[in-house]
Motif scaffolding. Structure first.
Motif, PDB file in Angstrom:
ATOM      1  N   ALA C 337       0.834  -1.207   0.000  1.00  0.00           N
ATOM      2  CA  ALA C 337       0.000   0.000   0.000  1.00  0.00           C
ATOM      3  C   ALA C 337       0.864   1.251   0.000  1.00  0.00           C
ATOM      4  O   ALA C 337       0.716   2.130  -0.852  1.00  0.00           O
ATOM      5  CB  ALA C 337      -0.922  -0.019   1.210  1.00  0.00           C
ATOM      6  N   MET C 338       1.836   1.328   0.926  1.00  0.00           N
ATOM      7  CA  MET C 338       2.561   2.594   1.037  1.00  0.00           C
ATOM      8  C   MET C 338       3.549   2.793  -0.102  1.00  0.00           C
ATOM      9  O   MET C 338       3.738   3.921  -0.573  1.00  0.00           O
ATOM     10  CB  MET C 338       3.258   2.702   2.400  1.00  0.00           C
ATOM     11  N   ASN C 339       4.142   1.729  -0.585  1.00  0.00           N
ATOM     12  CA  ASN C 339       5.110   1.889  -1.662  1.00  0.00           C
ATOM     13  C   ASN C 339       4.432   2.282  -2.964  1.00  0.00           C
ATOM     14  O   ASN C 339       4.922   3.145  -3.698  1.00  0.00           O
ATOM     15  CB  ASN C 339       5.898   0.595  -1.836  1.00  0.00           C
ATOM     16  N   VAL C 340       3.284   1.631  -3.251  1.00  0.00           N
ATOM     17  CA  VAL C 340       2.554   2.000  -4.464  1.00  0.00           C
ATOM     18  C   VAL C 340       2.166   3.463  -4.391  1.00  0.00           C
ATOM     19  O   VAL C 340       2.301   4.210  -5.369  1.00  0.00           O
ATOM     20  CB  VAL C 340       1.312   1.096  -4.635  1.00  0.00           C
ATOM     21  N   GLY C 341       1.727   3.908  -3.208  1.00  0.00           N
ATOM     22  CA  GLY C 341       1.358   5.306  -3.057  1.00  0.00           C
ATOM     23  C   GLY C 341       2.529   6.222  -3.353  1.00  0.00           C
ATOM     24  O   GLY C 341       2.413   7.176  -4.130  1.00  0.00           O
ATOM     25  N   ALA C 342       3.682   5.903  -2.739  1.00  0.00           N
ATOM     26  CA  ALA C 342       4.850   6.758  -2.952  1.00  0.00           C
ATOM     27  C   ALA C 342       5.215   6.814  -4.427  1.00  0.00           C
ATOM     28  O   ALA C 342       5.496   7.887  -4.980  1.00  0.00           O
ATOM     29  CB  ALA C 342       6.023   6.226  -2.129  1.00  0.00           C
ATOM     30  N   PHE C 343       5.181   5.671  -5.084  1.00  0.00           N
ATOM     31  CA  PHE C 343       5.571   5.677  -6.500  1.00  0.00           C
ATOM     32  C   PHE C 343       4.516   6.332  -7.372  1.00  0.00           C
ATOM     33  O   PHE C 343       4.827   6.837  -8.454  1.00  0.00           O
ATOM     34  CB  PHE C 343       5.881   4.259  -6.977  1.00  0.00           C
ATOM     35  N   PRO C 445      -1.216  19.382 -13.059  1.00  0.00           N
ATOM     36  CA  PRO C 445      -2.376  19.065 -12.223  1.00  0.00           C
ATOM     37  C   PRO C 445      -2.591  17.562 -12.126  1.00  0.00           C
ATOM     38  O   PRO C 445      -2.316  16.818 -13.066  1.00  0.00           O
ATOM     39  CB  PRO C 445      -3.533  19.737 -12.956  1.00  0.00           C
ATOM     40  N   VAL C 446      -3.062  17.145 -10.963  1.00  0.00           N
ATOM     41  CA  VAL C 446      -3.280  15.710 -10.739  1.00  0.00           C
ATOM     42  C   VAL C 446      -4.534  15.281 -11.486  1.00  0.00           C
ATOM     43  O   VAL C 446      -5.613  15.822 -11.268  1.00  0.00           O
ATOM     44  CB  VAL C 446      -3.437  15.424  -9.236  1.00  0.00           C
ATOM     45  N   ARG C 447      -4.349  14.316 -12.375  1.00  0.00           N
ATOM     46  CA  ARG C 447      -5.504  13.819 -13.132  1.00  0.00           C
ATOM     47  C   ARG C 447      -6.232  12.772 -12.319  1.00  0.00           C
ATOM     48  O   ARG C 447      -5.744  12.293 -11.297  1.00  0.00           O
ATOM     49  CB  ARG C 447      -5.047  13.208 -14.455  1.00  0.00           C
ATOM     50  N   LEU C 448      -7.366  12.354 -12.844  1.00  0.00           N
ATOM     51  CA  LEU C 448      -8.232  11.425 -12.119  1.00  0.00           C
ATOM     52  C   LEU C 448      -7.535  10.100 -11.833  1.00  0.00           C
ATOM     53  O   LEU C 448      -7.607   9.557 -10.720  1.00  0.00           O
ATOM     54  CB  LEU C 448      -9.506  11.196 -12.934  1.00  0.00           C
ATOM     55  N   GLY C 449      -6.808   9.589 -12.864  1.00  0.00           N
ATOM     56  CA  GLY C 449      -6.204   8.263 -12.723  1.00  0.00           C
ATOM     57  C   GLY C 449      -5.213   8.221 -11.569  1.00  0.00           C
ATOM     58  O   GLY C 449      -5.339   7.415 -10.642  1.00  0.00           O
ATOM     59  N   VAL C 450      -4.244   9.120 -11.620  1.00  0.00           N
ATOM     60  CA  VAL C 450      -3.231   9.146 -10.561  1.00  0.00           C
ATOM     61  C   VAL C 450      -3.904   9.431  -9.233  1.00  0.00           C
ATOM     62  O   VAL C 450      -3.576   8.839  -8.199  1.00  0.00           O
ATOM     63  CB  VAL C 450      -2.170  10.225 -10.868  1.00  0.00           C
ATOM     64  N   GLY C 451      -4.866  10.362  -9.262  1.00  0.00           N
ATOM     65  CA  GLY C 451      -5.563  10.714  -8.036  1.00  0.00           C
ATOM     66  C   GLY C 451      -6.201   9.496  -7.410  1.00  0.00           C
ATOM     67  O   GLY C 451      -6.062   9.241  -6.207  1.00  0.00           O
ATOM     68  N   LEU C 452      -6.859   8.693  -8.248  1.00  0.00           N
ATOM     69  CA  LEU C 452      -7.510   7.495  -7.732  1.00  0.00           C
ATOM     70  C   LEU C 452      -6.479   6.524  -7.166  1.00  0.00           C
ATOM     71  O   LEU C 452      -6.679   5.936  -6.098  1.00  0.00           O
ATOM     72  CB  LEU C 452      -8.289   6.807  -8.847  1.00  0.00           C
ATOM     73  N   ALA C 453      -5.359   6.374  -7.897  1.00  0.00           N
ATOM     74  CA  ALA C 453      -4.323   5.448  -7.424  1.00  0.00           C
ATOM     75  C   ALA C 453      -3.815   5.885  -6.068  1.00  0.00           C
ATOM     76  O   ALA C 453      -3.673   5.078  -5.132  1.00  0.00           O
ATOM     77  CB  ALA C 453      -3.176   5.387  -8.432  1.00  0.00           C
ATOM     78  N   ILE C 454      -3.553   7.203  -5.934  1.00  0.00           N
ATOM     79  CA  ILE C 454      -3.065   7.706  -4.646  1.00  0.00           C
ATOM     80  C   ILE C 454      -4.128   7.496  -3.579  1.00  0.00           C
ATOM     81  O   ILE C 454      -3.823   7.078  -2.447  1.00  0.00           O
ATOM     82  CB  ILE C 454      -2.683   9.197  -4.766  1.00  0.00           C
ATOM     83  N   ALA C 455      -5.379   7.744  -3.957  1.00  0.00           N
ATOM     84  CA  ALA C 455      -6.455   7.608  -2.977  1.00  0.00           C
ATOM     85  C   ALA C 455      -6.556   6.170  -2.483  1.00  0.00           C
ATOM     86  O   ALA C 455      -6.678   5.910  -1.281  1.00  0.00           O
ATOM     87  CB  ALA C 455      -7.774   8.046  -3.597  1.00  0.00           C
ATOM     88  N   ILE C 456      -6.466   5.221  -3.417  1.00  0.00           N
ATOM     89  CA  ILE C 456      -6.559   3.810  -3.009  1.00  0.00           C
ATOM     90  C   ILE C 456      -5.438   3.476  -2.030  1.00  0.00           C
ATOM     91  O   ILE C 456      -5.668   2.896  -0.964  1.00  0.00           O
ATOM     92  CB  ILE C 456      -6.470   2.889  -4.245  1.00  0.00           C
ATOM     93  N   SER C 457      -4.214   3.897  -2.360  1.00  0.00           N
ATOM     94  CA  SER C 457      -3.094   3.573  -1.479  1.00  0.00           C
ATOM     95  C   SER C 457      -3.254   4.256  -0.136  1.00  0.00           C
ATOM     96  O   SER C 457      -2.962   3.684   0.913  1.00  0.00           O
ATOM     97  CB  SER C 457      -1.775   4.014  -2.105  1.00  0.00           C
ATOM     98  N   ILE C 459      -6.021   5.234   1.360  1.00  0.00           N
ATOM     99  CA  ILE C 459      -7.064   4.599   2.167  1.00  0.00           C
ATOM    100  C   ILE C 459      -6.544   3.291   2.742  1.00  0.00           C
ATOM    101  O   ILE C 459      -6.724   2.988   3.925  1.00  0.00           O
ATOM    102  CB  ILE C 459      -8.327   4.368   1.316  1.00  0.00           C
ATOM    103  N   ALA C 460      -5.844   2.521   1.889  1.00  0.00           N
ATOM    104  CA  ALA C 460      -5.346   1.219   2.352  1.00  0.00           C
ATOM    105  C   ALA C 460      -4.355   1.410   3.491  1.00  0.00           C
ATOM    106  O   ALA C 460      -4.420   0.732   4.524  1.00  0.00           O
ATOM    107  CB  ALA C 460      -4.696   0.471   1.196  1.00  0.00           C
ATOM    108  N   THR C 461      -3.428   2.363   3.298  1.00  0.00           N
ATOM    109  CA  THR C 461      -2.420   2.577   4.335  1.00  0.00           C
ATOM    110  C   THR C 461      -3.076   3.029   5.640  1.00  0.00           C
ATOM    111  O   THR C 461      -2.743   2.553   6.727  1.00  0.00           O
ATOM    112  CB  THR C 461      -1.416   3.648   3.879  1.00  0.00           C
ATOM    113  N   LEU C 462      -4.008   3.942   5.485  1.00  0.00           N
ATOM    114  CA  LEU C 462      -4.680   4.478   6.667  1.00  0.00           C
ATOM    115  C   LEU C 462      -5.479   3.389   7.369  1.00  0.00           C
ATOM    116  O   LEU C 462      -5.464   3.255   8.600  1.00  0.00           O
ATOM    117  CB  LEU C 462      -5.606   5.612   6.223  1.00  0.00           C
ATOM    118  N   TRP C 463      -6.168   2.611   6.574  1.00  0.00           N
ATOM    119  CA  TRP C 463      -7.011   1.554   7.121  1.00  0.00           C
ATOM    120  C   TRP C 463      -6.162   0.561   7.915  1.00  0.00           C
ATOM    121  O   TRP C 463      -6.492   0.184   9.040  1.00  0.00           O
ATOM    122  CB  TRP C 463      -7.754   0.858   5.980  1.00  0.00           C
TER     123      TRP C 463
END
Lengths: 165, 357, 485, 101
Positions: C337-343, C445-457, C459-463
């Motif tokens: 979760a955290m590594n995917v987010g960072a990348f 600007p952050v597009r939807l795709g990257v935004g979603l990827a970051i959001a998923i990571s 949420i997962a990390t936080l969860w």
């Protein structure tokens, strides 16, 4: 007879392997690898694995090595240049290999008591039985290899195709 | 049969087969020149002997006596190895071809096939995976050409051999697949077993050759792929003389050139043998009962030879008729048409066989 | 007896992924040369979602058990890793939607390779037969090699692919030799059968020890633990950033899954000192190496070696099956979760030709793009192991497992390393908030795709950091099942 | 006459070791790939020998899968070589060093 044949082909095998290491020309290395593969096919025959032996010739010698030779010709890979690169791998790898080899041989020698003698054609592996096994017990593995081959084909095309101008 | 007799019989068979094969090769060249000549309203060879029949002999002497050049800057060892390799691979596969049924001579029974033996029950048997061995040897044949081109150190040779190896590897796929249909129907990989599977007839007249049992698509795929495998017109791009001088054998002369030449014709003969074994019932054919028994014993050989020469004539005929493909067309044809068709044939045959079972 | 429909449910996620991958592959040539491939990417993402659904469906107790002639086995363990792999594939696909056109490598094959590679990684976690494990391992590796070289006009990318390929195949050969010797020593290629032979027979053939060592070497390469880590920094630096996000997490998690199944279940405990050494080496080498780096991708590469080391700590404590295995599983999920987010952040920042990948390029990001900086900070804090992030609980479970199995020294070394590691992560954070930006150019600007990827990571990390019990409960169910026949 | 299985295993180990040595000492990428093929061949021999001792065809099956994998690896590896060659014009691994090791 079995011993004699085994020794002949084993010598070919080992000679080819050593020649691969010694040769400076890429194509000569490739040819010695073909010799290794061919003699291995003969050794498989000695053990009775006739189907494996034939497939070894068709796939390894007839397809994979042709691909290698093809690329060698395509890129005109000539002599290997002697260059000074990082030798870390050598310094750690070769002694490691040596130690590993000694341990391996030690284990084998210690193993000697239940060293099974193999007769000529000791396990007969005919095409139909091998196929039967492939399509029952190993069905899933067989199907999954198609994904592997698909990836390989796709990858080869993606990486090596001409520049899309 | 004792080991010694076995050895002697095998040696005799090898000697005879090799002699016959080389003669056939020599006279195929003569036949080709003659037939193409007639097709182009010429005479063809006619000076040496009656109808030029001694021409092959004269050619052979010429090849032997010519100066054997080794150009400078070649990779010597590989340069010398390549023609030998090509010829050996071309001659080896004939060993597995069943040429005739079991014959009885001097109290010894043996099938007319180098690798065939008669087992304890008196039944002929040969190598179980014979067909695969033939395919394996054929796939090794590409080395002779590839290495010749590489070692010659000449751009024409290199281009020719690059083309040749790519072409042979590509068409080998379709070639192999076209035979799978037959294998599915005969359920054996042994060549003599495949011949035996085609022995019976319908209504005593029509032979049950695999060609007539639904494998005609496979037959055509096989023939086309075989033309490409042997680098014959219309697929002779590796030696397309208008572009590449003589392709991979540009730098070869005299006997070494002759070896490539012989390899090509020997390959044609092998391909024809496999075609007749796989699709045309090998040595099977109608028995002619009014002939004396001694002559009847040789009928299978006659049928086999007739089938071979039918194919050889086909080769020559097509050479006299068709122009050469362009290289990209050749590749596109092989991969986009022939290969899917061969695959479809396998699938349809498999369904058919499964349905019958 | 042909496979039953239950058998097919047991490979349902793989079937979905494979079918989707092939569909993408077939669709690619039908699109014109100038059409955007974004649609294919979205389609691939849908495939991932569907595969996730299939995994959830498969998780019903009715479908647990062996399938396909004992080739694979669906249990808590496999379902868990399926979810990790598929989620990583989903995030990678999403973050690639805009990365690919920006780097002029907008090809549908990219998505197909991710999906098909995920097939291999999923199978790695559920396979219990060495044949299948080997093929699945190769699928995942070969897909990764190709993806690493996907920017094929860039010298760095092809070089990275070459190094990855060379060392990866080298490792495969070792793995395979180990398998061959294990087959010879135990007479079987089924993991459970091998475990049975090794655990019950009075005299274990010495061959088996060599075999396990070779297998460990091979898999060690794949998970990049020291001393088999040398390829990691180079490969991660050269490969496209989204691909690094993918291959530093999904194949690694899958390889760890194989390692858990193989090493823990088959080897007798006298092997754990090797893992002990590997863990210490990986942690130290990774953290020391990371401190010296100026390129953020290289830094994270070394950090991934260090994290492999922490995971090995969990392995070393796996003589206590329950704790060790569940800690390892939790760790691999948190790390993913955290590594995917960072990348995801890095791949967005990279710019064309991956120009901006030096740590200095991140100077002043806090002002230039507060949201991105905040996200990256969160992921980096999680990599350090600060509470309320997944990284904290991951480390906590690993070290508590180690302590409970009385691996005091290992725990100490791990904690020291953890402290050392925080330096280089904090350095980046300090750069982002304290230093002046090098350029005034606005961050795209952050597009939807990257935004979603970051959001998923995110949420997962936080969860995982706030509410780890559900996951932990699930992972603790796995080891008992893993052990049971 | 029989051949002890350890002879086969020794030959297989020797081939594997030659492959490893080649991988560590050679400098041409294509030769490195061939060394890996040599290692795989060595492994295959082990499989066949063990299968013969255990009298099970499972080892033969494994060899087929290894061959498929080797073919796939060769295809991808040679494609990677071609891609590297296009950007670098060299086949020497020491000269492929943009990324520091």
């Amino acid at each position: 007879m079995h011993q004699f044949l085994f020794i002949v082909f084993a010598v070919f095998c080992a000679g080819g392997a050593i020649n691969l290491l010694v040769q400076r020309k890429t194509i000569n290395s490739a040819l010695s690898l073909i010799v290794v593969m061919g003699s291995l096919a003969m050794i498989y025959l000695l053990l009775g694995a006739e189907f494996v032996a034939v497939v070894q010739v068709i796939i390894y010698a007839g397809a994979i090595m042709v691909l290698y030779i093809f690329v060698i010709m395509l890129l005109n890979a000539g002599d290997e240049e002697a260059s000074k690169g990082s030798n870390v791998a050598k310094y750690f790898g070769i002694p490691g290999l040596f130690i590993g080899g000694i341990i391996g041989i030690g284990v084998l020698l210690k193993h000697r008591p239940n060293d099974t003698p193999l007769k000529l054609g000791a396990l007969y592996g005919p095409a139909d039985q091998v196929g039967m096994l492939l399509f029952t017990k190993y069905l899933l593995a067989f199907e999954v290899t198609s994904v592997l081959v698909l990836i390989a084909i796709m990858g080869a095309v993606v990486l090596a195709r001409r520049s899309d101008s | 049969m004792s080991a010694l007799t076995f050895l002697i019989v095998a040696l005799i068979k090898i000697a005879i087969t090799l002699g016959v094969l080389l003669t056939v090769v020599a006279y195929t060249v003569w036949l080709e020149r003659k037939v193409v000549g007639r097709m182009q309203n010429r005479w063809g060879p006619s000076r040496v002997g009656p109808f030029g029949l001694l021409q092959p002999l004269a050619d052979g002497i010429k090849f032997l006596l010519k100066e054997d050049l080794t150009p400078p800057y070649v990779e010597k060892n590989i340069y010398l190895l390549a023609p030998g390799l090509a010829l050996i691979m071309a001659l080896t596969s004939i060993a597995l071809v069943p040429i005739g049924p079991v014959i009885h001579l001097f109290g010894i029974s043996t099938p007319v096939q180098i690798t065939g033996v008669v087992d304890a029950a008196g039944q002929p048997s040969d190598i179980n995976v014979g067909l695969l061995i033939v395919l394996g040897i054929t796939s090794l044949g590409v080395y002779g050409i590839a290495l010749a081109g590489w070692s010659s150190n000449s751009k024409y040779s290199l281009l020719g051999s690059l083309r040749a190896s790519a072409q042979m590897v590509s068409y080998e796929v379709s070639l192999g697949l076209s035979l799978v249909g037959v294998l599915l129907m005969s359920s054996t990989l042994s060549l003599s077993g495949i011949v035996h599977a085609q022995q019976s007839t319908w209504f005593g007249v029509i032979p049950q050759w695999f060609l007539f049992r639904g494998q005609f698509v496979a037959f055509f795929i096989y023939m086309i792929a075989a033309f490409a495998e042997t680098n014959r017109i219309p697929f002779d791009l590796p030696e397309a003389e208008t572009e590449l001088v003589a392709g991979y054998h540009t730098e070869y002369s005299a006997m070494k050139f002759a070896m490539f030449f012989m390899a090509e014709y020997a390959n044609m003969v092998t391909v024809a043998c496999i075609a007749s074994v796989m699709f045309l019932g090998g040595w099977t054919g109608p028995t002619i009962s009014f002939l004396p028994l001694a002559v009847q014993a040789f009928l299978p050989l006659v049928w086999f030879t007739a089938k071979i020469f039918f194919f050889l004539f086909l080769y020559i005929w097509i050479r006299g008729t068709l122009p050469r493909f362009r290289y990209d067309q050749l590749m596109a044809f092989g991969w986009k048409f022939l290969f899917p068709l061969a695959l479809a044939n396998v699938i349809v045959t498999a369904f058919f066989v499964a349905w019958r079972a | 007896m042909p496979p039953s429909s239950t058998d097919y449910v047991r490979i349902l996620p793989e079937i979905v992924l494979a079918v989707w991958g092939m569909a993408v592959m077939f669709a690619e040539p039908l699109l014109g040369p100038h059409t955007s491939r974004k649609g294919l990417g979205v389609f691939a993402a849908l495939g991932c979602l569907l595969a996730l659904g299939a995994t959830v469906f498969q998780a019903q107790p009715a479908y647990a058990g062996f399938g396909f002639y004992n080739m694979l086995r669906v249990d808590h363990f496999s379902v868990f890793f399926h979810c990790v792999v598929i989620l990583v594939a989903l995030s990678t696909t999403l973050m690639s939607l805009d990365y690919l056109p920006a780097h002029k490598i907008d090809k549908g094959e990219y998505y197909a390779l991710i999906l098909l590679g995920a097939v291999g990684m999923c199978l790695m976690s559920s396979a219990v037969e060495l044949v299948l494990i080997f093929i699945a391992l190769e699928i995942s590796s070969i897909a990764s090699y190709i993806l690493a070289g996907f920017r094929r006009h860039s010298a760095e990318s092809t070089e990275s692919a070459m190094k990855y390929f060379l060392l990866g195949s080298f490792a495969t050969a070792f793995f395979l030799y180990g398998v061959a010797l294990l087959f010879g020593a135990t007479g079987s290629t089924n993991v459970f059968r091998i475990a049975e032979v090794l655990n019950t027979s009075a005299h274990i053939e010495p061959l088996a020890y060599i075999a396990v060592a070779l297998i460990f070497t091979g898999l060690g390469f794949k998970v990049a633990c020291a001393p088999f880590h040398i390829w990691t920094p180079d490969v991660y630096e050269g490969a496209p950033s989204p691909v690094v996000a993918f291959m530093s997490t999904a194949p690694k998690a899958a390889a760890f899954a194989v390692l858990i199944r193989l090493v823990i279940d088959t080897a007798s405990p006298n092997w754990f000192w090797v893992i002990w050494v590997a863990a210490v080496l990986s942690m130290s080498v990774g953290n020391l190496g990371a401190i010296l780096q100026s390129n953020i991708k290289r830094m994270l590469a070394y950090s991934s070696i260090a994290h492999a080391g922490y995971l090995m700590v969990a392995f070393a404590s796996a003589s206590n099956r329950e704790l060790g295995i569940s800690a390892a599983m939790f760790y691999s999920a948190a790390y993913a979760a955290m590594n995917v987010g960072a990348f995801a952040v890095i791949s967005h920042m990279a710019g064309s030709h991956e120009r901006f990948s030096s740590i200095d390029d991140y100077a002043g990001l806090g002002r230039r793009s507060p949201a991105l900086a905040a996200a990256l900070t969160f992921f980096l804090l999680s990599l350090i192991g600060i509470p309320i992030t997944g990284g904290f609980f991951a480390k906590f479970y690993v070290f508590s497992a180690a302590l409970r199995t009385h691996l005091i020294w290992l725990t100490l070394i791990g904690l020291v390393n953890s402290g050392m590691g925080s330096y280089y992560y904090l350095r980046v954070i300090v750069k982002m908030y304290m230093n002046e930006p090098r350029t005034t150019a606005p961050v795209p600007p952050v597009r939807l795709g990257v935004g979603l990827a970051i959001a998923i990571s995110l949420i997962a990390t936080l969860w995982l950091g706030v509410w780890p019990n559900a996951i932990l409960h699930y992972t603790q169910g796995a080891p008992t099942i893993l052990a049971g026949k | 006459m029989t051949v002890p299985i350890s002879w086969y295993l020794l030959l297989s180990a020797f081939l594997f070791a030659c492959g490893v040595t080649g991988f560590l000492t050679k400098r041409n990428v294509i030769t490195l790939f061939m060394s890996i093929e040599l290692m795989l061949n060595g492994v295959n021999l082990s499989f066949i020998a063990f299968a013969t001792r255990l009298q099970t065809l499972d080892g033969h099956i494994f060899v087929f899968f290894v061959m498929v994998v080797a073919a796939a690896e060769a295809a991808v590896g040679l494609a990677i070589i071609i891609a590297v060659y296009r950007t670098r014009e060299t086949l020497n691994v020491d000269r492929v060093n943009l990324l520091k090791l």
